[in-house]
Design a protein around this motif. Structure first.
Motif, short mmCIF file in Angstrom:
data_model
loop_
_atom_site.label_atom_id
_atom_site.label_comp_id
_atom_site.label_asym_id
_atom_site.label_seq_id
_atom_site.Cartn_x
_atom_site.Cartn_y
_atom_site.Cartn_z
N ASP A 25 0.83 -1.21 0.00
CA ASP A 25 0.00 0.00 0.00
C ASP A 25 0.86 1.26 0.00
OD1 ASP A 25 -2.27 -1.50 -0.05
OD2 ASP A 25 -2.79 -1.22 2.06
N GLY A 26 2.07 1.15 -0.59
CA GLY A 26 2.92 2.32 -0.73
C GLY A 26 3.59 2.77 0.54
N LYS A 27 3.60 1.91 1.58
CA LYS A 27 4.28 2.30 2.81
C LYS A 27 4.83 1.08 3.54
CE LYS A 27 -0.24 3.00 5.10
NZ LYS A 27 -0.80 1.77 5.24
N THR A 28 5.61 1.34 4.58
CA THR A 28 6.13 0.27 5.42
C THR A 28 5.12 0.00 6.53
OG1 THR A 28 8.36 1.01 4.96
CG2 THR A 28 8.07 -0.45 6.85
N ASN A 29 4.73 -1.26 6.66
CA ASN A 29 3.72 -1.63 7.64
C ASN A 29 4.31 -2.63 8.63
OD1 ASN A 29 1.06 -0.59 6.22
ND2 ASN A 29 2.30 -1.58 4.65
N MET A 30 3.93 -2.49 9.89
CA MET A 30 4.27 -3.51 10.88
C MET A 30 3.14 -4.53 10.89
SD MET A 30 5.93 -1.57 14.13
CE MET A 30 4.40 -0.83 14.64
N VAL A 31 3.50 -5.80 10.80
CA VAL A 31 2.48 -6.84 10.79
C VAL A 31 2.85 -7.93 11.80
CG1 VAL A 31 1.91 -6.41 8.36
CG2 VAL A 31 3.53 -8.24 8.94
N LEU A 32 1.83 -8.70 12.16
CA LEU A 32 2.05 -9.88 13.00
C LEU A 32 1.54 -11.09 12.24
CD1 LEU A 32 -0.72 -11.15 14.69
CD2 LEU A 32 -0.71 -8.76 15.39
N ALA A 33 2.20 -12.20 12.44
CA ALA A 33 1.83 -13.43 11.75
C ALA A 33 1.73 -14.56 12.76
CB ALA A 33 2.87 -13.78 10.68
N VAL A 34 0.70 -15.39 12.61
CA VAL A 34 0.51 -16.56 13.46
C VAL A 34 0.46 -17.78 12.56
CG1 VAL A 34 -0.94 -17.69 15.19
CG2 VAL A 34 -0.81 -15.19 15.13
#
Ligand code: FES
Length: 110
Positions: A25-34
Motif C-alpha cells: 500500500d505504498g508504505k512500510t507496515n508492521m504486521v504480526l503473523a501466526v
C-alpha cells in the motif's frame, strides 16, 4: 498490491507468532503473523484500541495457552482465525487482516 514476500514459512515457529515489517500500500507496515501448520494468518500490528503495536516483547503475540492473540498493553484478546476482539477495551472490533498465500514455502502478501 501483489505478491510481496513477507517471509519464509519456516521463519515462523509452528503454533507461534512473529513480527515483521512489510512494504505494501505504498508504505512500510508492521504486521504480526501466526502460524498453524501450513496456515498463516497475518494482521496489521496495530491494536484497534489505541493503534499501538500489540507486542511489548517483540514477536510475542499469543496468550499463554496460545489460543488468542493478546495485546500486551491492556490485555485485549483477539481470535486468531479472524482477528475479532472477544475481550478487552476494544471488544467487538477487529484487527485488520492482511491477505496472504503460501507458495513454495514462501508467505506472500496478496
Ligand atoms: S492498546 Fe491494545 S488493548 Fe489497549
Amino acid at each position: 498490491m501483489s505478491d510481496h514476500k513477507l517471509c519464509n514459512l519456516s521463519d515462523i515457529e509452528d503454533g507461534n507468532s512473529a513480527a515483521f515489517t512489510a512494504e505494501f500500500d505504498g508504505k512500510t507496515n508492521m504486521v504480526l503473523a501466526v502460524r498453524n501448520g501450513e496456515r498463516v494468518t497475518v494482521y496489521l500490528n496495530s491494536c484497534p484500541h489505541t493503534g499501538a503495536p500489540l507486542d511489548l516483547n517483540e514477536g510475542k503475540f499469543l496468550s499463554r495457552e496460545r489460543k488468542y492473540i493478546i495485546c500486551s498493553t491492556h490485555g485485549a484478546l483477539f481470535k486468531i482465525e479472524d482477528g475479532y476482539c472477544i475481550s478487552g477495551p476494544c471488544r467487538s472490533s477487529s484487527l485488520e487482516a492482511v491477505p496472504v498465500t503460501i507458495k513454495n514455502g514462501d508467505v506472500l502478501i496478496l
